[in-house]
Design an enzyme around this catalytic site. Structure first.
Site, mmCIF file in Angstrom:
data_model
loop_
_atom_site.group_PDB
_atom_site.id
_atom_site.type_symbol
_atom_site.label_atom_id
_atom_site.label_comp_id
_atom_site.label_asym_id
_atom_site.label_seq_id
_atom_site.Cartn_x
_atom_site.Cartn_y
_atom_site.Cartn_z
ATOM 1 N N LYS A 52 -21.034 20.533 -5.453
ATOM 2 C CA LYS A 52 -20.158 20.256 -6.600
ATOM 3 C C LYS A 52 -20.935 18.840 -7.315
ATOM 4 O O LYS A 52 -20.912 19.210 -8.862
ATOM 5 C CB LYS A 52 -18.963 19.681 -5.712
ATOM 6 C CG LYS A 52 -17.781 20.728 -4.989
ATOM 7 C CD LYS A 52 -16.981 20.258 -4.675
ATOM 8 C CE LYS A 52 -15.910 22.102 -3.868
ATOM 9 N NZ LYS A 52 -15.111 21.868 -3.326
ATOM 10 N N GLN A 96 -13.215 17.185 0.542
ATOM 11 C CA GLN A 96 -13.424 17.816 0.919
ATOM 12 C C GLN A 96 -12.366 18.010 2.396
ATOM 13 O O GLN A 96 -12.021 17.231 3.446
ATOM 14 C CB GLN A 96 -15.059 17.810 1.295
ATOM 15 C CG GLN A 96 -15.296 18.874 1.588
ATOM 16 C CD GLN A 96 -15.128 19.978 0.216
ATOM 17 O OE1 GLN A 96 -15.375 20.466 -0.774
ATOM 18 N NE2 GLN A 96 -15.062 21.235 0.674
ATOM 19 N N ASP A 119 -8.221 20.039 -7.021
ATOM 20 C CA ASP A 119 -8.612 21.451 -6.413
ATOM 21 C C ASP A 119 -7.110 21.886 -6.071
ATOM 22 O O ASP A 119 -6.239 23.041 -5.623
ATOM 23 C CB ASP A 119 -8.616 20.730 -4.742
ATOM 24 C CG ASP A 119 -9.605 20.804 -4.308
ATOM 25 O OD1 ASP A 119 -10.216 22.178 -5.052
ATOM 26 O OD2 ASP A 119 -10.219 19.935 -3.248
HETATM 27 N N1 GUN Z 1 -12.909 23.525 1.538
HETATM 28 C C1 GUN Z 1 -12.778 24.743 2.085
HETATM 29 N N2 GUN Z 1 -12.702 25.367 0.544
HETATM 30 C C2 GUN Z 1 -12.229 23.529 -0.407
HETATM 31 C C3 GUN Z 1 -11.611 22.962 -1.788
HETATM 32 O O1 GUN Z 1 -11.523 24.499 -2.554
HETATM 33 N N3 GUN Z 1 -11.556 22.022 -1.294
HETATM 34 C C4 GUN Z 1 -11.376 21.433 -1.217
HETATM 35 N N4 GUN Z 1 -11.330 20.308 -0.766
HETATM 36 N N5 GUN Z 1 -12.096 22.116 0.414
HETATM 37 C C5 GUN Z 1 -12.500 22.403 0.782
#
Ligand code: GUN
Length: 293
Positions: A52, A96, A119
């Site tokens: 990211k 995350q 998110d």
């Molecule tokens: N863990 C697995 N997928 C995601 C996501 O799309 N965002 C976040 N923050 N954590 C994750």
């Protein structure tokens, strides 16, 4: 069979963002700013957050990654989020998942202000999605819809079967596909671990979206000929013969299902890359709203 290529599709979405951003920068505006917070040492989470960060920077976004130790307290994390919440130069914030067991993910999800919740995990954004209102949609389901759109796969009136009911993928995915929108209007069946005779449902799918976390689970006998098959699963399989020590496998038995499907996403190279593109797209949208653009 047509391969749904996440690499070229994600690149073209990012290129569109880059072009639009160039105009804003040319006009003297600041860059979008995404903050990612990682707590603990989960290997896959570290990889996702690194990706990211790398992708944000490559697109010309400012990126801050806060890497916190496993024993970080919930209150410390809340305080950090609140600092970013009130910083006018931060457009998007994500924490995350998964978090260490002593931190309540539901509390953290509600701490990020909805306007910066790129998110789409906040109750307000999930609620808007459920009602068909505009809000931030979780990046993986949004990335899947962007993929369907890029390949002009018709959805209206089609039967979409979603396998998996997680808050991150399956449930928002089912809402998105059923909503009255350009790439929705499907009849949706949401299957999960308690569904009896899963194949009975998957075989009816015009669009089959699988987010189970069980590598190779969906076999060719479970797929209707010509169906569009979207594989959201990304499981690390140990392989000492590889430099990384693992390889990635999806929930779909790709080699078997590709002989039956009309369209199919590969793993890797499919939905994973679209998820990043969707996150960047959400962040760019948050930036524009924040800047009054
Ligand atoms: N863990 C697995 N997928 C995601 C996501 O799309 N965002 C976040 N923050 N954590 C994750």
């Amino acid at each position: 069979m047509i391969l749904l290529d996440g690499k070229t599709t994600a690149e073209s979405i990012k290129e569109n963002i880059r072009e639009e951003l160039d105009t804003h920068i040319h006009n003297g505006l600041r860059r979008p700013h995404l903050v990612a917070i990682l707590v603990g040492n989960d290997g896959a989470s570290k990889t996702y957050v690194d990706s990211k960060e790398r992708n944000s920077r490559a697109l010309g976004f400012n990126s801050t990654v806060l890497r916190l130790p496993e024993d970080t307290t919930q209150q410390f994390l809340i305080d950090k989020i609140n600092t970013f919440n009130s910083d006018p130069e931060v457009d998007g914030i994500l924490v995350q998942s998964p978090l260490p067991g002593h931190i309540d993910e539901r509390v953290i999800t509600q701490t990020i202000v909805p306007e910066k919740d790129v998110d789409g995990f906040h109750d307000i954004n999930m609620g808007k999605l459920a009602k068909g209102d505009e809000g931030f949609v979780s990046a993986t389901p949004l990335g899947v819809v962007m993929m369907l759109k890029a390949y002009r796969i018709p959805t209206s009136g089609k039967h979409c079967v979603v396998v998996g009911r997680s808050n991150i993928v399956g449930r928002p995915m089912s809402l998105l596909m059923s909503n009255n929108s350009e790439y929705g209007n499907c009849t949706v069946t949401l299957c999960h671990s308690r569904t009896t005779d899963l194949g009975h449902f998957t075989r009816q799918a015009d669009i089959l979206i699988v987010a189970l976390g069980k590598p190779g689970f969906i076999t060719s006998d479970m797929v209707k000929p010509g169906a569009t098959v979207i594989d959201v699963g990304i499981t690390r399989i140990e392989d000492p013969g590889r430099k990384s020590g693992y390889y990635l496998k999806g929930d779909v038995d790709f080699n078997g299902v590709k002989e039956v499907a009309g369209h199919i996403t590969p793993v890797p190279g499919g939905v994973g890359l679209m998820t990043i593109a969707a996150l960047l797209s959400n962040t760019f949208r948050a930036y524009k709203l924040n800047m009054g653009l």
